[in-house]
Design a protein around this motif. Structure first.
Motif, mmCIF file in Angstrom:
data_model
loop_
_atom_site.group_PDB
_atom_site.id
_atom_site.type_symbol
_atom_site.label_atom_id
_atom_site.label_comp_id
_atom_site.label_asym_id
_atom_site.label_seq_id
_atom_site.Cartn_x
_atom_site.Cartn_y
_atom_site.Cartn_z
ATOM 1 N N ASP A 116 0.879 -1.174 0.000
ATOM 2 C CA ASP A 116 0.000 0.000 0.000
ATOM 3 C C ASP A 116 0.915 1.222 0.000
ATOM 4 N N PRO A 117 0.705 2.193 -0.880
ATOM 5 C CA PRO A 117 1.622 3.323 -0.972
ATOM 6 C C PRO A 117 1.854 4.078 0.339
ATOM 7 N N ARG A 118 0.845 4.135 1.205
ATOM 8 C CA ARG A 118 1.006 4.887 2.457
ATOM 9 C C ARG A 118 1.609 4.053 3.592
ATOM 10 N N CYS A 119 1.819 2.793 3.348
ATOM 11 C CA CYS A 119 2.237 1.864 4.394
ATOM 12 C C CYS A 119 3.674 2.116 4.857
ATOM 13 N N PRO A 120 3.884 2.431 6.139
ATOM 14 C CA PRO A 120 5.251 2.672 6.640
ATOM 15 C C PRO A 120 6.106 1.411 6.657
ATOM 16 N N ALA A 121 5.484 0.245 6.902
ATOM 17 C CA ALA A 121 6.242 -1.001 6.893
ATOM 18 C C ALA A 121 6.715 -1.331 5.474
ATOM 19 N N CYS A 122 5.903 -0.979 4.486
ATOM 20 C CA CYS A 122 6.313 -1.169 3.089
ATOM 21 C C CYS A 122 7.501 -0.278 2.769
ATOM 22 N N ALA A 123 7.450 0.941 3.278
ATOM 23 C CA ALA A 123 8.567 1.869 3.058
ATOM 24 C C ALA A 123 9.839 1.323 3.685
ATOM 25 N N THR A 124 9.736 0.790 4.890
ATOM 26 C CA THR A 124 10.900 0.209 5.563
ATOM 27 C C THR A 124 11.444 -0.972 4.769
ATOM 28 N N PHE A 125 10.558 -1.823 4.281
ATOM 29 C CA PHE A 125 10.969 -2.972 3.477
ATOM 30 C C PHE A 125 11.697 -2.508 2.221
ATOM 31 N N GLU A 126 11.120 -1.546 1.532
ATOM 32 C CA GLU A 126 11.721 -1.049 0.297
ATOM 33 C C GLU A 126 13.081 -0.403 0.557
ATOM 34 N N GLN A 127 13.162 0.368 1.640
ATOM 35 C CA GLN A 127 14.427 1.042 1.956
ATOM 36 C C GLN A 127 15.520 0.048 2.356
ATOM 37 N N THR A 128 15.104 -1.061 2.977
ATOM 38 C CA THR A 128 16.070 -2.040 3.484
ATOM 39 C C THR A 128 16.445 -3.092 2.448
ATOM 40 N N VAL A 129 15.442 -3.600 1.736
ATOM 41 C CA VAL A 129 15.653 -4.762 0.878
ATOM 42 C C VAL A 129 15.302 -4.500 -0.586
ATOM 43 N N GLY A 130 14.622 -3.388 -0.850
ATOM 44 C CA GLY A 130 14.100 -3.132 -2.188
ATOM 45 C C GLY A 130 15.122 -3.221 -3.304
ATOM 46 N N GLU A 131 16.278 -2.635 -3.103
ATOM 47 C CA GLU A 131 17.308 -2.657 -4.140
ATOM 48 C C GLU A 131 17.750 -4.086 -4.445
ATOM 49 N N THR A 132 17.901 -4.900 -3.404
ATOM 50 C CA THR A 132 18.300 -6.296 -3.576
ATOM 51 C C THR A 132 17.209 -7.098 -4.275
ATOM 52 N N VAL A 133 15.961 -6.836 -3.917
ATOM 53 C CA VAL A 133 14.834 -7.515 -4.562
ATOM 54 C C VAL A 133 14.819 -7.209 -6.056
ATOM 55 N N ASN A 134 14.976 -5.952 -6.403
ATOM 56 C CA ASN A 134 14.974 -5.558 -7.815
ATOM 57 C C ASN A 134 16.160 -6.168 -8.564
#
Length: 266
Positions: free
Chosen positions: A101-119
């Motif tokens: 969900d775009p407003r989700c803070p946990a999603c933001a944390t996930f993206e900031q922590t692991v997003g680059e590796t996932v991509n």
């Protein structure tokens, strides 16, 4: 003064008094009429205001209307109403499915922590990335930022898959992701400001027009509905590897372990 003149004077005085009383009576009548008319106008105005408010409240919102509107699906989508978003050219059948969900803070944390590796794993061909994006936080917190951001993500996806990924990363970044309780994403100007940090979207008039005109609002509502209907998804982020839900990783090491456990990497 003669008696006759005195009598005439008294008669004249009585006549003037009568005329003055009639004038006063007319003025009082007119005043009463004005007051009554004003009261009627005020009542009608209040009633009209209430009626207008009721009509306004009963009119469908922009997003309610979008839910029933004809869908314009972005490029790089497939499936009914374009709600299937799969990115990557992996020759394997491995798929990582992200529910966010775009407003989700946990999603933001996930993206900031692991997003680059996932991509990177997607680009390296280890798996494809699939996305289902919801907007439930707009209902929980009030507002429309999730829906508006999702529509803007549709506009980015229409430009390219890479633009979509980079824009999503920017929206979840520490610099631009707002507090959960605020609704910054409801502002088109803010979404465009963030987009200007992405090369493919910077000063991109077609993208900006799509955001401001709500070109992908109906698509966003269909995508949100597909999120609501997703099996086993009751929070964000929810991550599935090959349809199996995993525990959300809190580090790159956790993510790599999850992939290994799912047989995606050795």
């Amino acid at each position: 003064m003669s008696k006759r003149n005195s009598q005439a004077a008294k008669s004249a005085a009585r006549e003037r008094l009568r005329i003055e009383r009639e004038r006063e009576a007319k003025r009082a009548k007119v005043k009463r009429q004005v007051i009554v008319a004003g009261s009627i106008v005020a009542v009608l105005a209040i009633a009209g205001g209430i009626s207008y408010a009721v009509v306004q409240n009963n009119e469908p919102s922009k997003w309610n209307a979008a839910a029933d509107a004809k869908v314009v699906a972005p490029a790089n989508t497939s499936g009914t109403n374009g709600t299937t978003v799969v990115i990557g050219e992996s020759k394997t059948d491995n798929t990582v499915h992200l529910y966010e969900d775009p407003r989700c803070p946990a999603c933001a944390t996930f993206e900031q922590t692991v997003g680059e590796t996932v991509n990177k794993g997607m680009k390296d061909g280890d798996y494809k990335l699939s996305f289902t994006i919801g907007t439930f936080l707009d209902g929980s917190l009030s507002g429309e930022g999730s829906k508006n951001a999702l529509s803007a993500l549709g506009a980015a996806l229409n430009v390219s898959s890479d633009a979509f990924l980079e824009y999503k990363t920017a929206l979840y970044s520490t610099k631009y992701h707002p507090e959960e309780s605020t609704d910054e994403f409801a502002k088109d100007s803010y979404l465009i400001e963030v987009a200007n940090t992405v090369d493919a979207l910077k000063n991109n008039k077609k993208f900006q027009d799509a955001v401001e005109k709500g070109t992908y609002d109906a698509w966003a509502m269909k995508m949100s509905k597909s999120f609501d209907d997703a099996e086993g998804v009751d929070s964000t982020p929810t991550i599935k590897i090959n349809d199996k839900k995993i525990e959300n990783p809190s580090s790159v090491a956790d993510w790599q372990t999850a992939l290994k456990d799912a047989g995606v990497t050795k």
